[in-house]
Design a protein around this motif. Structure first.
Motif, mmCIF file in Angstrom:
data_model
loop_
_atom_site.group_PDB
_atom_site.id
_atom_site.type_symbol
_atom_site.label_atom_id
_atom_site.label_comp_id
_atom_site.label_asym_id
_atom_site.label_seq_id
_atom_site.Cartn_x
_atom_site.Cartn_y
_atom_site.Cartn_z
ATOM 1 N N GLU A 159 -55.003 -208.026 -74.082
ATOM 2 C CA GLU A 159 -54.827 -209.309 -72.992
ATOM 3 C C GLU A 159 -53.725 -209.284 -72.936
ATOM 4 O OE1 GLU A 159 -57.667 -213.223 -74.725
ATOM 5 O OE2 GLU A 159 -57.266 -212.027 -76.800
ATOM 6 N N PRO A 160 -52.838 -208.219 -72.506
ATOM 7 C CA PRO A 160 -51.862 -208.363 -71.862
ATOM 8 C C PRO A 160 -51.590 -209.813 -70.972
ATOM 9 C CG PRO A 160 -52.550 -206.112 -71.067
ATOM 10 C CD PRO A 160 -53.865 -206.945 -71.819
ATOM 11 N N ASP A 161 -50.832 -210.201 -69.787
ATOM 12 C CA ASP A 161 -50.426 -210.387 -69.709
ATOM 13 C C ASP A 161 -49.304 -210.314 -68.553
ATOM 14 O OD1 ASP A 161 -47.545 -211.232 -70.620
ATOM 15 O OD2 ASP A 161 -47.805 -212.970 -71.044
ATOM 16 N N ALA A 162 -49.052 -210.449 -67.545
ATOM 17 C CA ALA A 162 -48.345 -209.682 -66.365
ATOM 18 C C ALA A 162 -46.597 -209.400 -67.188
ATOM 19 C CB ALA A 162 -47.940 -210.555 -65.454
ATOM 20 N N LEU A 163 -46.187 -209.997 -67.684
ATOM 21 C CA LEU A 163 -44.312 -209.246 -68.178
ATOM 22 C C LEU A 163 -44.892 -207.996 -69.418
ATOM 23 C CD1 LEU A 163 -42.150 -209.648 -68.781
ATOM 24 C CD2 LEU A 163 -42.432 -211.778 -70.013
ATOM 25 N N GLU A 164 -45.582 -208.339 -69.875
ATOM 26 C CA GLU A 164 -46.553 -207.543 -70.934
ATOM 27 C C GLU A 164 -47.328 -206.510 -70.134
ATOM 28 O OE1 GLU A 164 -48.097 -209.669 -75.262
ATOM 29 O OE2 GLU A 164 -49.341 -209.848 -73.361
ATOM 30 N N ILE A 165 -47.580 -206.486 -69.753
ATOM 31 C CA ILE A 165 -47.618 -205.018 -68.448
ATOM 32 C C ILE A 165 -46.745 -204.494 -67.869
ATOM 33 C CG2 ILE A 165 -48.700 -204.230 -66.663
ATOM 34 C CD1 ILE A 165 -51.111 -206.297 -67.093
ATOM 35 N N ARG A 166 -45.692 -205.219 -67.411
ATOM 36 C CA ARG A 166 -44.353 -204.615 -66.457
ATOM 37 C C ARG A 166 -43.615 -203.936 -67.642
ATOM 38 N NH1 ARG A 166 -43.789 -205.972 -61.495
ATOM 39 N NH2 ARG A 166 -45.024 -207.436 -59.717
ATOM 40 N N THR A 167 -43.443 -204.562 -69.091
ATOM 41 C CA THR A 167 -42.420 -204.111 -69.697
ATOM 42 C C THR A 167 -43.487 -202.905 -70.629
ATOM 43 O OG1 THR A 167 -42.164 -206.276 -70.630
ATOM 44 C CG2 THR A 167 -42.029 -204.833 -72.220
ATOM 45 N N ALA A 168 -44.265 -202.943 -70.181
ATOM 46 C CA ALA A 168 -45.386 -201.164 -70.817
ATOM 47 C C ALA A 168 -45.391 -200.704 -68.976
ATOM 48 C CB ALA A 168 -46.608 -201.625 -70.964
ATOM 49 N N ILE A 169 -45.375 -200.511 -68.355
ATOM 50 C CA ILE A 169 -44.411 -199.537 -67.556
ATOM 51 C C ILE A 169 -43.177 -199.238 -67.384
ATOM 52 C CG2 ILE A 169 -46.868 -199.647 -66.717
ATOM 53 C CD1 ILE A 169 -46.284 -201.021 -64.463
ATOM 54 N N ALA A 170 -42.427 -200.086 -67.757
ATOM 55 C CA ALA A 170 -41.114 -199.861 -67.798
ATOM 56 C C ALA A 170 -40.817 -198.749 -66.757
ATOM 57 C CB ALA A 170 -40.129 -201.142 -68.122
ATOM 58 N N GLY A 171 -40.936 -197.515 -68.000
ATOM 59 C CA GLY A 171 -40.134 -196.532 -68.606
ATOM 60 C C GLY A 171 -40.930 -195.973 -66.698
ATOM 61 N N ASN A 172 -42.134 -196.438 -65.594
ATOM 62 C CA ASN A 172 -42.776 -195.650 -65.307
ATOM 63 C C ASN A 172 -42.275 -195.904 -63.223
ATOM 64 O OD1 ASN A 172 -44.998 -195.659 -67.421
ATOM 65 N ND2 ASN A 172 -44.753 -193.651 -66.712
ATOM 66 N N LEU A 173 -42.109 -195.337 -63.012
ATOM 67 C CA LEU A 173 -41.368 -195.511 -61.706
ATOM 68 C C LEU A 173 -42.585 -194.906 -60.686
ATOM 69 C CD1 LEU A 173 -37.790 -193.610 -62.045
ATOM 70 C CD2 LEU A 173 -38.582 -196.161 -62.384
ATOM 71 N N CYS A 174 -42.328 -196.040 -59.164
ATOM 72 C CA CYS A 174 -43.370 -195.822 -58.801
ATOM 73 C C CYS A 174 -42.439 -195.738 -57.228
ATOM 74 C CB CYS A 174 -44.376 -196.540 -57.898
ATOM 75 S SG CYS A 174 -45.752 -196.740 -56.961
ATOM 76 N N ARG A 175 -42.769 -194.951 -56.178
ATOM 77 C CA ARG A 175 -42.048 -196.145 -55.178
ATOM 78 C C ARG A 175 -43.173 -195.746 -54.059
ATOM 79 N NH1 ARG A 175 -36.912 -192.708 -54.535
ATOM 80 N NH2 ARG A 175 -36.498 -191.324 -56.220
ATOM 81 N N CYS A 176 -43.835 -196.017 -54.000
ATOM 82 C CA CYS A 176 -44.862 -196.724 -52.989
ATOM 83 C C CYS A 176 -45.310 -198.113 -53.499
ATOM 84 C CB CYS A 176 -46.249 -195.908 -53.519
ATOM 85 S SG CYS A 176 -45.480 -193.465 -52.930
ATOM 86 N N THR A 177 -45.761 -198.232 -54.633
ATOM 87 C CA THR A 177 -46.969 -199.851 -54.413
ATOM 88 C C THR A 177 -46.254 -200.793 -54.639
ATOM 89 O OG1 THR A 177 -46.956 -199.584 -56.489
ATOM 90 C CG2 THR A 177 -48.616 -198.083 -55.615
ATOM 91 N N GLY A 178 -45.069 -200.936 -54.978
ATOM 92 C CA GLY A 178 -43.815 -202.111 -54.999
ATOM 93 C C GLY A 178 -44.468 -202.708 -56.474
ATOM 94 N N TYR A 179 -44.985 -201.860 -57.628
ATOM 95 C CA TYR A 179 -45.962 -202.638 -58.736
ATOM 96 C C TYR A 179 -46.764 -203.713 -59.140
ATOM 97 C CZ TYR A 179 -41.774 -199.659 -60.394
ATOM 98 O OH TYR A 179 -40.636 -198.554 -60.316
ATOM 99 N N HIS A 180 -46.190 -204.546 -57.910
ATOM 100 C CA HIS A 180 -47.914 -205.500 -58.142
ATOM 101 C C HIS A 180 -49.306 -205.554 -58.488
ATOM 102 C CE1 HIS A 180 -44.456 -208.345 -56.910
ATOM 103 N NE2 HIS A 180 -44.175 -207.772 -56.026
ATOM 104 N N ARG A 181 -49.615 -204.323 -57.088
ATOM 105 C CA ARG A 181 -50.504 -204.152 -57.225
ATOM 106 C C ARG A 181 -51.203 -203.351 -58.298
ATOM 107 N NH1 ARG A 181 -52.271 -202.302 -50.620
ATOM 108 N NH2 ARG A 181 -51.740 -204.378 -50.108
ATOM 109 N N ILE A 182 -50.257 -202.391 -58.878
ATOM 110 C CA ILE A 182 -50.576 -201.919 -60.261
ATOM 111 C C ILE A 182 -50.621 -202.459 -61.737
ATOM 112 C CG2 ILE A 182 -49.276 -200.115 -61.779
ATOM 113 C CD1 ILE A 182 -48.061 -198.908 -59.620
ATOM 114 N N VAL A 183 -49.630 -203.536 -61.429
ATOM 115 C CA VAL A 183 -50.142 -204.462 -62.524
ATOM 116 C C VAL A 183 -51.533 -205.477 -61.880
ATOM 117 C CG1 VAL A 183 -49.075 -206.883 -63.387
ATOM 118 C CG2 VAL A 183 -48.001 -204.927 -62.643
ATOM 119 N N ASP A 184 -52.131 -205.405 -61.575
ATOM 120 C CA ASP A 184 -53.168 -206.201 -60.745
ATOM 121 C C ASP A 184 -54.348 -205.416 -61.429
ATOM 122 O OD1 ASP A 184 -51.955 -208.767 -59.286
ATOM 123 O OD2 ASP A 184 -52.486 -207.917 -57.863
#
Ligand code: FES
Ligand code: FES
Length: 166
Positions: free
Chosen positions: A118-143
């Motif tokens: 049951e992660p919220d968006a902040l927990e997800i962003r924290t979990a993937i903080a070490g993973n860089l994406c040059r394409c998506t802008g991260y919002h869609r990954i979080v979604d």
């Protein structure tokens, strides 16, 4: 050095230099090329794998450190046919474009969801903080990860409420 470990559920013995990088073992010895090399310096997360359930950068791990450990790569998280709900969510929600970061993102997301469904968006962003994406802008990954968590929760509740087999 002989290394006894488990890779994607299979007991494996490797005879390699103890200083060989895990990413090279996986890609070159095991032909598990789903794990990508981006920076090679622990900065981008493209090489993320699970070791005993924790997401780690395989470019920073050496062979001797996987002795007796369980290593899971993106191949180990992918069914022989089709995709997991997590992978389907990335496709449906546009969580990938060029795909270079995607194996690492999926592995990092799996590590999170295995601990917290049951992660919220902040927990997800924290979990993937070490993973860089040059394409998506991260919002869609979080979604994508939010949707996958919801799907997995609903599947679990269906299992919990299923009538017993007769
Ligand atoms: S290749 Fe390992 S963190 Fe970038
Ligand atoms: S989808 Fe291209 S780097 Fe993330």
């Amino acid at each position: 050095m002989k290394i006894d470990c488990t890779i994607n559920g299979s007991p494996t013995v490797l005879d390699v230099s103890p200083m060989r990088r895990l990413i090279d073992l996986l890609r070159e010895e095991m032909k598990l090329t789903g794990t990508k090399e981006g920076c090679g310096e622990g900065e981008c997360g493209a090489c993320t794998v699970l070791i005993d359930g924790e997401a780690v950068n395989s470019c920073l791990v050496i062979a001797s450190q996987i002795q007796g450990r369980q290593v899971v790569t993106i191949e180990g998280l992918t069914p022989r046919s089709g995709l997991t709900p997590l992978q389907e969510s990335f496709v449906r929600k546009g969580g990938l474009q060029c795909g270079i970061c995607t194996p690492g993102m999926i592995v990092a997301a799996r590590a999170l969801l295995d601990k917290n469904l049951e992660p919220d968006a902040l927990e997800i962003r924290t979990a993937i903080a070490g993973n860089l994406c040059r394409c998506t802008g991260y919002h869609r990954i979080v979604d994508s990860i939010l949707e996958a968590a919801e799907l997995e929760r609903s599947r679990l509740s269906l299992v919990d409420t299923a009538p017993p087999d007769l």
